[in-house]
Each structure stands twice: as structure tokens, then as C-alpha cells.
Design an enzyme around this catalytic site. Structure first.
Site, short mmCIF file in Angstrom:
data_model
loop_
_atom_site.label_atom_id
_atom_site.label_comp_id
_atom_site.label_asym_id
_atom_site.label_seq_id
_atom_site.Cartn_x
_atom_site.Cartn_y
_atom_site.Cartn_z
N ASP A 46 12.30 -16.71 167.17
CA ASP A 46 11.37 -16.59 166.04
C ASP A 46 11.92 -17.34 164.82
OD1 ASP A 46 8.97 -15.17 164.77
OD2 ASP A 46 10.61 -14.53 163.48
N GLU A 118 9.06 -17.54 172.57
CA GLU A 118 10.12 -17.55 171.55
C GLU A 118 11.49 -17.38 172.20
OE1 GLU A 118 8.04 -15.95 167.47
OE2 GLU A 118 8.78 -14.44 168.87
#
Length: 224
Positions: A46, A118
Site C-alpha cells: 500500500d 498490493e
């Protein structure tokens, strides 16, 4: 995993990174072999994703003010966008899920696929470095970022942050209040706090969704 490496166009030096990136928490909890889930990689991915996109739009959108840059980035890194990226890579067919998640079609769930994307990005970053991670991400987002008609989704977190930033002494934070339900159908509860006071609550099938709902409630409470 060899097939996924071909799809990614990347051969991992340490294949454990990719294996962990594909391991959902439900599988890790069900396993008796002390398997690691992809949650820590998701956290790192992220941050790497945000930096890559921020760097790109900062350099390539010189006329956009800070608020518009933030909204553009939010559009690209939102769960819906990451879910679509994951579908393009067919990540769902490679995920390691518990029996319950498999039965409930967890390999198709947007939140699980977005998190896996991610996590895979973090695995690439750890295995091959930032430049390889940047090339991987830009293959997906560059065309969207160059498109002036891109539709920015309603990002309540950004809107709330922009309001709070007008008063630097104010502190805003999101706190995970709890999680309930089985691994294949979990609900997350998030509180958004302003100077330790709860100003919004949200519940969603992912932490990101719950945070958006909490921010939306906080904005409504503040009259926006």
C-alpha cells in the site's frame, strides 16, 4: 507459481515472497505449518503503491493543485481499481484460501483481490527493488493517469482530511474497533477519531471500505 511469474513478467529470486503474497489470512489460520499471511506485505505494498503513483502524478501533472493530486491518486489506488488490476492478472486463480473462502468464492471478492495485488507489489519491491516495482505499477495506471476524463470516485477520507488540515493542531486517526464473522465473510468496524473523540463509525467487508464509511459519517456530523 511459475505461471503467475510468466503473467507478471517477473522471475522471483526468492519465491517465498510471492508465495506469501498469495496466502490469505484464512489459509494461514487454517494451516498447521505456521504459514504467514499476506497482511504484512499488503501493508508495505500500500505504501509502495502510494509513493509510485504520487511521484508519477507530481512529475507529470504540474498544473494540478495539491487537492486534485490527492483525489487523482485516491482514484488510482482505491479498492475498485486494484481489484480490476488483479483481475487482469488472474490473481484469483493463484490465491491460497481456506476451504470456507473457496466455497464462498473468495477468489472473486474485490477486497481479497485488491489486497493480494498490493501484497504482490510488495513482494516485487522486496525481491527486485523499487524500480522494478515502479515499472510493474505503471503498466496498469499510466494510461488512466494520462486520461483527463478519469472519473474520481467519492473519497470521503480525503475530503475529511482536507477539512481537518485547515486547523493544524487537530489530529485525525482511524482505529480498527473490531472484526467479526468467519474468515470468508468478515466485517470490519472502524472508528475515526478527532483529538481522541469518535466523530464517525463505519462497517465494511474491508478495512478500506469501513474507513470510507466512517469518514462519510464524520463529514455528515460536521455538516458537509
Amino acid at each position: 507459481m511459475d505461471n503467475l511469474e510468466k503473467i507478471l513478467g517477473i522471475e522471483f529470486k526468492n519465491k517465498e515472497y510471492l508465495k506469501t503474497a498469495l496466502t490469505h489470512s484464512s489459509y494461514a489460520n487454517e494451516s498447521k505449518n505456521n504459514e504467514k499471511s499476506n497482511e504484512r506485505l499488503e501493508f508495505l505494498g500500500d505504501a509502495v503503491l502510494s509513493l509510485i503513483v504520487s511521484d508519477y502524478i507530481f512529475k507529470n501533472c504540474p498544473d494540478l493543485p495539491e487537492g486534485e493530486l490527492t483525489k487523482l491518486r485516491a482514484c488510482v489506488v482505491c479498492e475498485k481499481a486494484l481489484y480490476n488490476f488483479a483481475k487482469q492478472l488472474n490473481i484469483g486463480s493463484f490465491l491460497r484460501l481456506s476451504h470456507g473462502e473457496k466455497r464462498s468464492n473468495g477468489h472473486k471478492r474485490p477486497s481479497i483481490l485488491a489486497d493480494a495485488f498490493e501484497a504482490i507489489l510488495a513482494a516485487i519491491y522486496l525481491d527486485s527493488g523499487f524500480e522494478q516495482a515502479r515499472k510493474f505499477v505503471l503498466k496498469f495506471v499510466e494510461n488512466d493517469l494520462k486520461n483527463p476524463k478519469i472519473k474520481v470516485f467519492k473519497d470521503y477520507k480525503t475530503s475529511l482530511q482536507e477539512i481537518i488540515q485547515q486547523n493544524p493542531e487537530e489530529k485525525l486517526e482511524y482505529v480498527l474497533a473490531g472484526a467479526s464473522g468467519p474468515d470468508h465473510d468478515k466485517l470490519f468496524s472502524v472508528h475515526v477519531k478527532l483529538n481522541s473523540n469518535i466523530v464517525g463509525k463505519g462497517v465494511g467487508k474491508s478495512k478500506k471500505e469501513a474507513e470510507q464509511k466512517a469518514a462519510k459519517e464524520a463529514l455528515a456530523l460536521m455538516g458537509y
